[in-house]
Design a protein around this motif. Structure first.
Motif, mmCIF file in Angstrom:
data_model
loop_
_atom_site.group_PDB
_atom_site.id
_atom_site.type_symbol
_atom_site.label_atom_id
_atom_site.label_comp_id
_atom_site.label_asym_id
_atom_site.label_seq_id
_atom_site.Cartn_x
_atom_site.Cartn_y
_atom_site.Cartn_z
ATOM 1 N N VAL A 1 43.632 90.856 -8.500
ATOM 2 C CA VAL A 1 44.849 91.647 -8.301
ATOM 3 C C VAL A 1 44.493 93.124 -8.099
ATOM 4 N N CYS A 2 43.561 93.616 -8.887
ATOM 5 C CA CYS A 2 43.142 95.014 -8.744
ATOM 6 C C CYS A 2 42.528 95.270 -7.370
ATOM 7 N N ARG A 3 41.718 94.341 -6.919
ATOM 8 C CA ARG A 3 41.071 94.523 -5.612
ATOM 9 C C ARG A 3 42.083 94.518 -4.480
ATOM 10 N N HIS A 4 43.046 93.574 -4.532
ATOM 11 C CA HIS A 4 44.070 93.521 -3.485
ATOM 12 C C HIS A 4 44.982 94.749 -3.542
ATOM 13 N N TRP A 5 45.282 95.234 -4.763
ATOM 14 C CA TRP A 5 46.135 96.410 -4.908
ATOM 15 C C TRP A 5 45.485 97.644 -4.278
ATOM 16 N N ARG A 6 44.193 97.774 -4.490
ATOM 17 C CA ARG A 6 43.486 98.920 -3.918
ATOM 18 C C ARG A 6 43.503 98.858 -2.396
ATOM 19 N N SER A 7 43.242 97.672 -1.836
ATOM 20 C CA SER A 7 43.256 97.533 -0.371
ATOM 21 C C SER A 7 44.647 97.809 0.190
ATOM 22 N N TRP A 8 45.652 97.353 -0.509
ATOM 23 C CA TRP A 8 47.024 97.515 -0.024
ATOM 24 C C TRP A 8 47.442 98.984 -0.053
ATOM 25 N N LEU B 1 47.303 87.818 13.141
ATOM 26 C CA LEU B 1 47.066 86.909 12.025
ATOM 27 C C LEU B 1 47.217 85.458 12.464
ATOM 28 N N THR B 2 46.373 84.594 11.892
ATOM 29 C CA THR B 2 46.525 83.154 12.081
ATOM 30 C C THR B 2 47.579 82.633 11.109
ATOM 31 N N GLU B 3 47.942 81.360 11.266
ATOM 32 C CA GLU B 3 48.932 80.778 10.370
ATOM 33 C C GLU B 3 48.431 80.775 8.930
ATOM 34 N N TYR B 4 47.142 80.530 8.758
ATOM 35 C CA TYR B 4 46.572 80.535 7.415
ATOM 36 C C TYR B 4 46.622 81.934 6.818
ATOM 37 N N GLN B 5 46.300 82.960 7.618
ATOM 38 C CA GLN B 5 46.351 84.330 7.130
ATOM 39 C C GLN B 5 47.772 84.754 6.779
ATOM 40 N N LYS B 6 48.738 84.315 7.570
ATOM 41 C CA LYS B 6 50.136 84.652 7.281
ATOM 42 C C LYS B 6 50.575 84.071 5.943
ATOM 43 N N SER B 7 50.188 82.810 5.677
ATOM 44 C CA SER B 7 50.549 82.204 4.401
ATOM 45 C C SER B 7 49.836 82.895 3.236
ATOM 46 N N THR B 8 48.594 83.363 3.487
ATOM 47 C CA THR B 8 47.857 84.087 2.449
ATOM 48 C C THR B 8 48.533 85.411 2.117
ATOM 49 N N VAL B 9 48.963 86.134 3.147
ATOM 50 C CA VAL B 9 49.647 87.410 2.937
ATOM 51 C C VAL B 9 50.940 87.199 2.153
ATOM 52 N N ALA B 10 51.702 86.153 2.503
ATOM 53 C CA ALA B 10 52.976 85.897 1.832
ATOM 54 C C ALA B 10 52.772 85.618 0.340
ATOM 55 N N SER B 11 51.724 84.845 0.007
ATOM 56 C CA SER B 11 51.489 84.523 -1.399
ATOM 57 C C SER B 11 51.011 85.741 -2.192
ATOM 58 N N ARG B 12 50.221 86.613 -1.569
ATOM 59 C CA ARG B 12 49.718 87.794 -2.278
ATOM 60 C C ARG B 12 50.785 88.883 -2.411
ATOM 61 N N LEU B 13 51.713 88.942 -1.479
ATOM 62 C CA LEU B 13 52.773 89.944 -1.552
ATOM 63 C C LEU B 13 53.667 89.729 -2.771
ATOM 64 N N GLN C 1 45.426 101.686 -0.129
ATOM 65 C CA GLN C 1 44.623 102.474 0.806
ATOM 66 C C GLN C 1 45.068 102.283 2.246
ATOM 67 N N SER C 2 45.692 101.163 2.544
ATOM 68 C CA SER C 2 46.194 100.919 3.902
ATOM 69 C C SER C 2 47.614 101.425 4.092
ATOM 70 N N ASP C 3 48.108 102.254 3.122
ATOM 71 C CA ASP C 3 49.472 102.770 3.177
ATOM 72 C C ASP C 3 50.473 101.610 3.142
ATOM 73 N N PHE C 4 50.191 100.651 2.256
ATOM 74 C CA PHE C 4 51.045 99.485 2.027
ATOM 75 C C PHE C 4 51.245 98.653 3.302
ATOM 76 N N ASN C 5 50.166 98.519 4.035
ATOM 77 C CA ASN C 5 50.178 97.666 5.227
ATOM 78 C C ASN C 5 49.893 96.226 4.787
ATOM 79 N N ASP C 6 50.848 95.327 5.022
ATOM 80 C CA ASP C 6 50.712 93.946 4.540
ATOM 81 C C ASP C 6 49.514 93.229 5.152
ATOM 82 N N GLU C 7 49.108 93.614 6.357
ATOM 83 C CA GLU C 7 47.990 92.941 7.020
ATOM 84 C C GLU C 7 46.679 93.130 6.255
#
Length: 674
Positions: free
Chosen positions: A127-134, A68-80, A136-142
């Motif tokens: 939120v629904c779209r991110h929840w589905r991705s999360w 992950l880039t720094e921008y992606q890391k900040s995006t993951v933190a905000s969505r978590l 399906q990835s077995d709650f993988n934050d990436e």
């Protein structure tokens, strides 16, 4: 929808994992944990309906790790923040994708994270779209990070730099809205540039239109004149962010500003005409690389002098030597003329002219003019040796279009600063300006310049090397070359060894007694050298020879022809200082010797001095003698040209006076004989 078969894992509505043990055309056997610990049979139609409603979510078996880039890391933190809270709600029995659950989610997020109250929350569908991705990835934050692009959609640095430079130039210099023509021309220019730099590729039409739209959408040209000053400044700021440059001197904007202010001539002590400034500013660093002070109307000499000052420097302002890649100028007579175009051609500079009456096409120079008005003319602290001080120039009357501009006192009467002091103060101001962090650009201009010199090395030049490029003026079509290899131009004599050889080569083919004719090109503001042009016998192309002024062989600084020929008229000058060094202190403060204070003078009377009433009374003059005495000087002058007319005029005045006013009353009511 992803395919499923025996062995596929799913996540039920409670967030627990179940596995498909058996599947056929009629039913599905699930085996899982949590509340549903035993195997259960579901009709296939009911199972697929639950998949469509996202009651059941299929889980991906493999989750490749991504960096992950720094921008992606900040995006993951905000969505978590939202996903972890939604997981809690689901474990409490809330359906994952309903509006009711979303409303409860926002309440709890704002309760536990108060800082999110001032932000824009993720929308329900997001939120629904991110929840589905999360899930399906077995709650993988990436999985909450944006996918990294691997295609060639992103342009390389060279292609992006060329595209941005071309688009900003096209925007500044044209009014046409036909984007197709712009793109066709862009492809031709990019193809030429790729011959010199293989990294430059041709961007797609869609990318080109998007870059061009970023500028045209930011500034609505049709409505520009009707905008308020605040909205105008806002749009100019937006444009400055859209126009991108990548190195110093890539884009240089030039313009002239007229100011409501007069100065005091150092030689005559008299007020000058209202002043104006020609300025050239480097867009990448925000440094004014050339400034010319002018006392006359806009003309070709001002624009030519502005080009000359780009290659000059002093101990304070040393940003010189680089040729601009593109000069952005308006269509005024100071820039769009034969002399400037000829000098630019000899200097190998590219000039782009902006449409008339559109200052937004040059947003950076317009912004600097506002800085000059506010921080220099109205805000700089001026101190004298006697302890006097002033905030701003008291002789400056403000912007002409401002309704609050002071026009009650003539500018000439308000002048109190000498020309030499003004040049010194302006030099100090610009020196301080380039050493202070720029408010919008967020960098210190001089540091940005030095770093660009290191990152993007380019050839450098001195004014002495390019002096001949400014020889573009011609006083007359032909001059006679003298036997000693000299030629006389505007009252000055020039010679060189090459001219002697030229005389010997051309004299043999000339008729007896006639000297060869040559063309002489000069620069009115620098009489130290001229360029002599002649065509040798048997040649098609003329040769150019640089000749030196016989009387100025050791002059270090430019001297104008008008100064050498005895003219004291002050027309224009640069602001570089010969023997003055200023150390930046971080504040706009300058010192001068004194403010020039004018002595009050009585208005000079016109015509001869007339004797007073008391003087005539003491001499016991009659009415006729009084009139003749008052017109004594005029009578003497008229006797030379037309004698006798003054006596006739005097007799007429006597007769009219006796008829109109035989007596006169004083304040006490007594009558007095005239």
């Amino acid at each position: 929808m992803m395919g499923y078969s025996a062995g596929t894992d799913i996540t039920n509505r409670y967030g627990n994992v179940e596995s498909i043990k058996f599947a056929d055309s009629t039913g599905i056997v699930l085996s899982g944990d949590g509340k549903e610990t035993k195997q259960r049979l579901l009709p296939r139609k009911e199972f697929e309906k639950s998949l469509d409603a996202q009651v059941f979510l299929l889980r991906s078996s493999k989750h490749p790790h991504i960096e992950l880039t720094e921008y992606q890391k900040s995006t993951v933190a905000s969505r978590l923040i939202y996903m972890s809270m939604l997981k809690t709600l689901v474990s409490e029995g809330y359906p994952a994708t309903t509006q009711e659950t979303y409303n409860e989610l926002i309440k709890r997020v704002e309760s536990e994270h108060p800082a999110t109250i001032a932000t824009v929350h993720l929308k329900w569908k997001t939120v629904c779209r991110h929840w589905r991705s999360w899930v399906q990835s077995d709650f993988n934050d990436e999985a909450l990070a944006e996918q990294k692009r691997t295609s060639d959609v992103r342009l390389n640095a060279a292609t992006e730099a060329f595209l941005q430079h071309y688009v900003s130039t096209v925007y500044s210099c044209n009014n046409s809205t036909f984007k197709g023509a712009y793109y066709r021309n862009y492809k031709l220019e990019a193809k030429k540039a790729s011959l010199k730099n293989n990294d430059i590729k041709i961007a797609s039409q869609r990318t080109f239109y998007r870059r061009l739209g970023e500028l045209t959408d930011a500034e609505n040209v049709d409505n520009y004149k009707g905008l308020s000053p605040a909205e105008m400044n806002k749009r100019l700021t937006t444009l400055r962010k859209r126009i991108k440059t990548y190195y110093a001197m890539q884009r240089v904007e030039c313009d002239r500003v007229v100011l409501n202010m007069c100065l005091i001539d150092d030689k005559t002590g008299q007020p000058t005409p209202p002043i104006s400034l020609y300025v050239a500013i480097d867009v990448y660093t925000r440094i004014p690389i050339s400034v010319v002070l002018s006392f006359e109307a806009e003309n070709a000499a001002g624009g030519l002098n502005l080009l000359r000052q780009i290659f000059m420097a002093d101990s304070n302002l040393t940003m010189s030597g680089r040729k601009p890649t593109a000069l952005i100028m308006d269509n005024g007579p100071g820039f769009n003329n034969r002399l400037v175009k000829k000098a630019a051609e000899r200097l190998e500079l590219n000039i782009h002219y902006t449409p008339s009456n559109q200052p937004a096409k040059k947003p950076f120079i317009e912004s600097f003019f506002n800085v000059l008005r506010n921080h220099f003319f109205s805000g700089m602290k001026i101190e004298t040796q006697n302890g006097e001080s002033s905030i701003g120039f008291q002789s400056y009357s403000g912007k002409r279009t401002n309704p609050k501009t002071l026009d009650t006192i003539p500018l000439a009467k308000r002048a109190d600063i000498k020309v030499s002091d003004f040049k010194k103060l302006l030099n100090i101001f610009i020196t301080e300006y380039i050493h202070i962090e720029h408010e919008n650009a967020r960098h210190i201009p001089i540091e940005k310049w030095k770093q660009s010199i290191i990152d993007t090395p380019m050839p450098t030049f001195t004014y002495g090397q390019l002096q001949h490029c400014f020889h573009v003026s011609q006083d007359k079509a032909a001059y006679k070359l003298q036997q000693r290899g000299t030629v006389r131009c505007l009252g000055q004599d020039y010679s060189s060894y090459e001219l002697k050889k030229l005389y010997a080569a051309t004299k043999t083919d000339m008729e007896l007694g006639e000297n060869p004719s040559v063309s002489v090109f000069h620069d009115k503001l620098d009489a130290r050298k001229v360029t002599v042009q002649a065509t040798l016998p048997g040649e098609d192309k003329p040769v150019e020879i640089i000749a030196d002024n016989i009387d100025l062989y050791d002059a270090a600084l430019p001297v104008s022809f008008s100064e050498l020929n005895g003219s004291d008229t002050l027309s224009q000058c640069g602001i570089y200082q010969e023997h003055f060094s200023h150390t930046p202190i971080g504040h706009y403060v300058g010192q001068i010797t004194e403010f020039v204070k004018k002595k009050p003078t009585r208005k000079q009377r016109r015509g001869p001095k007339v004797a007073s009433f008391n003087e005539n009374t003491k001499k016991s003059f009659s009415i006729e003698e009084r009139i003749k005495e008052s017109h004594k000087v005029n009578a003497l002058k008229s006797q030379i040209s037309h004698s006798g007319e003054q006596d006739t005029y005097a007799d007429t005045m006597v007769s009219q006076t006796k008829e109109m006013a035989p007596t006169r009353s004083n304040d006490e009511g007594n009558e007095k004989q005239w």
